[in-house]
Structure formats: structure tokens, C-alpha cells
Design a protein around this motif. Structure first.
Motif, PDB file in Angstrom:
ATOM      1  N   PRO A  93       0.953  -1.109   0.175  1.00 29.70           N
ATOM      2  CA  PRO A  93      -0.021   0.183  -0.009  1.00 29.70           C
ATOM      3  C   PRO A  93       0.899   1.270  -0.164  1.00 29.70           C
ATOM      4  O   PRO A  93       0.498   2.469  -0.497  1.00 29.70           O
ATOM      5  CB  PRO A  93      -0.830  -0.177   1.194  1.00 29.70           C
ATOM      6  CG  PRO A  93       0.332  -0.790   1.970  1.00 29.70           C
ATOM      7  CD  PRO A  93       0.720  -1.979   1.471  1.00 29.70           C
ATOM      8  N   ILE A  94       2.215   1.151   0.790  1.00 29.85           N
ATOM      9  CA  ILE A  94       2.865   2.245   0.739  1.00 29.85           C
ATOM     10  C   ILE A  94       4.238   1.758   0.365  1.00 29.85           C
ATOM     11  O   ILE A  94       4.971   0.859   1.089  1.00 29.85           O
ATOM     12  CB  ILE A  94       3.005   3.037   1.864  1.00 29.85           C
ATOM     13  CG1 ILE A  94       1.670   3.470   2.238  1.00 29.85           C
ATOM     14  CG2 ILE A  94       3.754   3.923   1.864  1.00 29.85           C
ATOM     15  CD1 ILE A  94       1.661   4.536   3.672  1.00 29.85           C
TER      16      ILE A  94
ATOM     17  N   TYR B 242       5.895  -2.004   6.342  1.00 36.74           N
ATOM     18  CA  TYR B 242       4.674  -0.804   6.618  1.00 36.74           C
ATOM     19  C   TYR B 242       3.704  -1.377   7.590  1.00 36.74           C
ATOM     20  O   TYR B 242       3.521  -0.618   8.645  1.00 36.74           O
ATOM     21  CB  TYR B 242       3.907  -0.661   5.254  1.00 36.74           C
ATOM     22  CG  TYR B 242       2.719   0.062   5.580  1.00 36.74           C
ATOM     23  CD1 TYR B 242       2.964   1.519   5.836  1.00 36.74           C
ATOM     24  CD2 TYR B 242       1.704  -0.414   5.396  1.00 36.74           C
ATOM     25  CE1 TYR B 242       1.771   2.261   6.158  1.00 36.74           C
ATOM     26  CE2 TYR B 242       0.367   0.548   5.566  1.00 36.74           C
ATOM     27  CZ  TYR B 242       0.660   1.941   5.959  1.00 36.74           C
ATOM     28  OH  TYR B 242      -0.479   2.628   6.428  1.00 36.74           O
ATOM     29  N   TYR B 243       3.612  -2.983   7.576  1.00 35.11           N
ATOM     30  CA  TYR B 243       2.425  -3.270   8.521  1.00 35.11           C
ATOM     31  C   TYR B 243       2.957  -3.728   9.847  1.00 35.11           C
ATOM     32  O   TYR B 243       2.217  -4.174  10.660  1.00 35.11           O
ATOM     33  CB  TYR B 243       1.504  -4.450   7.801  1.00 35.11           C
ATOM     34  CG  TYR B 243       0.890  -4.136   6.896  1.00 35.11           C
ATOM     35  CD1 TYR B 243      -0.506  -3.183   7.340  1.00 35.11           C
ATOM     36  CD2 TYR B 243       0.950  -3.978   5.644  1.00 35.11           C
ATOM     37  CE1 TYR B 243      -1.460  -3.064   6.206  1.00 35.11           C
ATOM     38  CE2 TYR B 243       0.060  -3.546   4.664  1.00 35.11           C
ATOM     39  CZ  TYR B 243      -0.963  -3.006   4.995  1.00 35.11           C
ATOM     40  OH  TYR B 243      -1.988  -2.304   4.266  1.00 35.11           O
TER      41      TYR B 243
ATOM     42  N   LYS C  50       1.334  -2.622  13.268  1.00 33.95           N
ATOM     43  CA  LYS C  50       0.054  -1.895  13.028  1.00 33.95           C
ATOM     44  C   LYS C  50      -1.278  -2.973  12.961  1.00 33.95           C
ATOM     45  O   LYS C  50      -0.930  -4.412  13.302  1.00 33.95           O
ATOM     46  CB  LYS C  50       0.027  -1.497  11.595  1.00 33.95           C
ATOM     47  CG  LYS C  50       0.889  -0.192  11.391  1.00 33.95           C
ATOM     48  CD  LYS C  50       0.838   0.424   9.867  1.00 33.95           C
ATOM     49  CE  LYS C  50       1.879   1.892   9.938  1.00 33.95           C
ATOM     50  NZ  LYS C  50       3.081   1.581   9.924  1.00 33.95           N
TER      51      LYS C  50
ATOM     52  N   THR D 134     -13.114   6.932   6.447  1.00 30.14           N
ATOM     53  CA  THR D 134     -12.064   6.001   6.768  1.00 30.14           C
ATOM     54  C   THR D 134     -10.861   6.314   5.746  1.00 30.14           C
ATOM     55  O   THR D 134     -11.118   6.515   4.671  1.00 30.14           O
ATOM     56  CB  THR D 134     -12.518   4.340   6.321  1.00 30.14           C
ATOM     57  OG1 THR D 134     -13.415   4.081   7.364  1.00 30.14           O
ATOM     58  CG2 THR D 134     -11.230   3.502   6.823  1.00 30.14           C
ATOM     59  N   LYS D 135      -9.594   6.602   6.210  1.00 24.25           N
ATOM     60  CA  LYS D 135      -8.547   6.863   5.570  1.00 24.25           C
ATOM     61  C   LYS D 135      -8.174   5.647   4.668  1.00 24.25           C
ATOM     62  O   LYS D 135      -8.151   4.521   5.082  1.00 24.25           O
ATOM     63  CB  LYS D 135      -7.243   7.058   6.371  1.00 24.25           C
ATOM     64  CG  LYS D 135      -7.499   8.336   7.380  1.00 24.25           C
ATOM     65  CD  LYS D 135      -6.362   8.690   8.195  1.00 24.25           C
ATOM     66  CE  LYS D 135      -6.604  10.130   8.840  1.00 24.25           C
ATOM     67  NZ  LYS D 135      -5.155  10.325   9.931  1.00 24.25           N
TER      68      LYS D 135
ATOM     69  N   ASP E  51      -5.565   4.161   4.036  1.00 26.30           N
ATOM     70  CA  ASP E  51      -4.157   3.943   4.355  1.00 26.30           C
ATOM     71  C   ASP E  51      -3.992   2.473   4.397  1.00 26.30           C
ATOM     72  O   ASP E  51      -2.783   1.915   4.826  1.00 26.30           O
ATOM     73  CB  ASP E  51      -3.938   4.410   5.633  1.00 26.30           C
ATOM     74  CG  ASP E  51      -4.741   4.156   6.694  1.00 26.30           C
ATOM     75  OD1 ASP E  51      -5.699   3.078   6.334  1.00 26.30           O
ATOM     76  OD2 ASP E  51      -4.958   4.599   7.922  1.00 26.30           O
ATOM     77  N   GLY E  52      -4.776   1.706   3.807  1.00 25.44           N
ATOM     78  CA  GLY E  52      -4.237   0.124   3.967  1.00 25.44           C
ATOM     79  C   GLY E  52      -4.746  -0.634   5.072  1.00 25.44           C
ATOM     80  O   GLY E  52      -4.401  -1.796   5.304  1.00 25.44           O
ATOM     81  N   LEU E  53      -5.267  -0.086   6.024  1.00 22.90           N
ATOM     82  CA  LEU E  53      -5.550  -0.530   7.278  1.00 22.90           C
ATOM     83  C   LEU E  53      -6.961  -0.818   7.708  1.00 22.90           C
ATOM     84  O   LEU E  53      -7.209  -1.305   8.574  1.00 22.90           O
ATOM     85  CB  LEU E  53      -4.999   0.482   8.632  1.00 22.90           C
ATOM     86  CG  LEU E  53      -3.383   0.804   8.406  1.00 22.90           C
ATOM     87  CD1 LEU E  53      -3.175   1.803   9.330  1.00 22.90           C
ATOM     88  CD2 LEU E  53      -2.664  -0.602   8.504  1.00 22.90           C
TER      89      LEU E  53
ATOM     90  N   ARG F 296      -9.026   9.832  -2.766  1.00 23.23           N
ATOM     91  CA  ARG F 296      -9.895  10.912  -2.391  1.00 23.23           C
ATOM     92  C   ARG F 296     -11.229  10.623  -3.403  1.00 23.23           C
ATOM     93  O   ARG F 296     -11.224  10.379  -4.459  1.00 23.23           O
ATOM     94  CB  ARG F 296      -9.229  11.993  -2.541  1.00 23.23           C
ATOM     95  CG  ARG F 296      -8.045  12.450  -1.662  1.00 23.23           C
ATOM     96  CD  ARG F 296      -7.300  13.629  -1.944  1.00 23.23           C
ATOM     97  NE  ARG F 296      -8.386  14.838  -1.524  1.00 23.23           N
ATOM     98  CZ  ARG F 296      -7.895  15.965  -1.564  1.00 23.23           C
ATOM     99  NH1 ARG F 296      -6.610  16.494  -2.155  1.00 23.23           N
ATOM    100  NH2 ARG F 296      -8.640  17.123  -1.316  1.00 23.23           N
TER     101      ARG F 296
END
Length: 277
Positions: free
Chosen positions: A19-20, A30-31, A34, A90-91, A93-95, A273
Motif C-alpha cells: 500500500p505504501i 509498513y504493517y 500496525k 475512513t482513511k 491507508d491500507g488499514l 480521495r
């Protein structure tokens, strides 16, 4: 484990690996550390909830960083509440991802009250199942043939959950409208409540996916009458809803509803967005 669940796990494990990707290859995944939340638009104990808890159990070992995966139940409006939350608040952000009713697509097309999302602007992840709606009644009722059901003089009491955004409720409403089955739909909070009402003989029947009613079928507690277009060998002999009406509009709408059954029990996530519909 169900092959479709394995496929979804495989897809998710790939999606969650990047995702990032702005860190260097030597950076901490990244994860790591998290938490991924699976927002289930239904009460605990139902099919969507059970599938999500299976995913939550196995996903951490497939994602670099081995994040914690939690299931959050957010019932309301046949999962409309959860879809509104994910889309608007919800953002991306892959979460977070959500498990919502496939009938929300139909609800948006019909401009159902409460829709605050655009289904075309979600990131669609996958589904662990392809399902079809089946109209069933209790086996202790006097209906012996489909003709008995179609000619019922007294309303058949149908238990339902989720309201107009629910694919199964839509199935029954269309049978009432275009096949003219005499029925009264009684709304319950969840599919579990509908199953309990059927067991207590508070209602005569319901619409359900095969996986949800297989134990009752094996115990010969239910009679199966009509299905949607999707099928498996066990129910291939049942008549298809759209074949029971001569109304061209009815056939078209029923076909459209059935097409959503290919979505099964979909998982989606916020995507970038977006503007409000």
C-alpha cells in the motif's frame, strides 16, 4: 479450508504487501506493529462475520510485518452503516476493509434512503463465496408443491434482515411483486434472529444462501422452492425466479439482482480521495 477463502487470502496477502512502497527495501515493513480492521456490517455470528474471522485468523502470517487483524462489527441498514463509514470517514491507508452486503449495489441504483456512498469508487478486494438466494419454507407447512405456494390464500410470513439494501430481501420483494406470491415480510435485526424465528415458528419462511441453511436442509426441516440465477448441483433443479414471470420489466430487474450474487460476500476498502455522491 474453502478454496475461495484461500484465493481471497492470497489476493489480500499481495494487496497488503505494497500500500505504501516509498521506504527502501531495507526499511521496516509498513504493517509491522500496525492493526488492520475488518469492518463487518452485520452482527456477530452470521455468515459475513464468520468468513471475516477466518480471514482475520490467517491473514497476519501472509502479510509482511505480521500485523494484528481485528474484526469490528458495525451493524445497521443491512451493512449500509458500515459502507457509509468506510466511504466517508475512513482513511485509504491500507488499514481498513469492509464486509458488506452485495445488495448495496442495487440499493444505490434504486437511490435507497440512507445511501451515502458510491460503490464504483471503492477498492474491491475479493469474495470468499459465490452464492444464490433460495426461497424456503418450513417443512411442517401444508405446501407440497410450488403451485401450492403460488396459490397460497393466506400471506406466507417471511422473516427478513437488512431491509431494502439486503440482496435476499430484494429477492423476496421481487417474488412478491412480479410472481405474485402472497407474503408478508417481517423484519428482524439479523439473519441469526430470522433463523431463530423460523425455528420458533414465528415465521413461515425466508430467503437464504445455501451455506446458511444446509444443516436445516439435511435435517429435512425446510422445503426449497425458488432460486436465483446462480446455482450449484444441489439446487439446480429449482425453478429460477425470473422464469416464473412473464413481465419483461420483472425479468430484467430479477436478472440484475441475480447478477450481484456473483459478488458473493464482498470485501472492499476506501480508495483515494473521492467526492460524495
Amino acid at each position: 479450508m474453502n478454496k475461495r477463502i484461500l484465493c481471497v487470502l492470497a489476493v489480500l496477502s499481495v494487496l497488503f504487501t505494497f500500500p505504501i512502497q516509498q521506504e527502501s527495501q531495507a526499511a521496516v515493513p509498513y504493517y509491522e506493529g500496525k492493526t488492520i480492521n475488518i469492518v463487518v456490517g452485520f452482527d456477530p455470528g452470521g455468515g459475513y462475520d464468520r468468513f471475516s474471522r477466518i480471514l482475520a485468523r490467517h491473514l497476519p502470517r501472509l502479510i509482511p510485518g505480521k500485523p494484528t487483524v481485528l474484526v469490528q462489527n458495525m451493524p445497521g441498514g443491512g451493512s449500509m452503516t458500515a459502507a457509509n463509514q468506510i466511504f466517508n470517514l475512513t482513511k485509504p491507508d491500507g488499514l481498513t476493509m469492509g464486509a458488506v452486503n452485495r445488495g448495496l449495489v442495487f440499493a444505490q441504483l434504486l437511490k435507497a434512503e440512507g445511501v451515502r456512498f458510491d460503490m464504483t469508487k471503492f477498492a474491491w478486494v475479493g469474495s470468499p463465496a459465490v452464492e444464490t438466494a433460495i426461497f424456503v419454507t418450513r417443512a411442517d407447512l401444508p405446501f407440497k408443491t410450488l403451485d401450492d405456494v403460488l396459490k397460497a390464500k393466506e400471506p406466507i410470513m417471511i422473516g427478513s434482515a437488512g431491509g431494502p439494501s439486503d440482496n435476499l430481501t430484494q429477492f423476496m420483494l421481487l417474488l412478491n411483486q412480479f410472481v405474485k406470491i402472497n407474503m408478508k415480510i417481517i423484519n428482524y435485526k439479523s439473519g441469526n434472529d430470522v433463523a431463530l424465528a423460523l425455528e420458533r415458528k414465528e415465521v413461515d419462511g425466508r430467503a437464504a444462501a445455501l451455506i446458511a441453511i444446509r444443516p436445516q436442509i439435511e435435517r429435512k426441516e425446510l422445503r426449497l422452492w425458488i432460486r436465483g440465477r446462480y446455482s450449484v448441483p444441489e439446487i439446480a433443479h429449482l425453478p429460477v425466479d425470473e422464469d416464473l414471470t412473464t413481465d419483461k420489466l420483472g425479468k430484467t430487474i430479477m436478472s440484475l439482482r441475480s447478477s450481484l450474487e456473483g459478488f458473493g460476500r464482498p470485501y472492499l476498502a476506501p480508495r483515494g480521495r473521492r467526492s460524495k455522491p
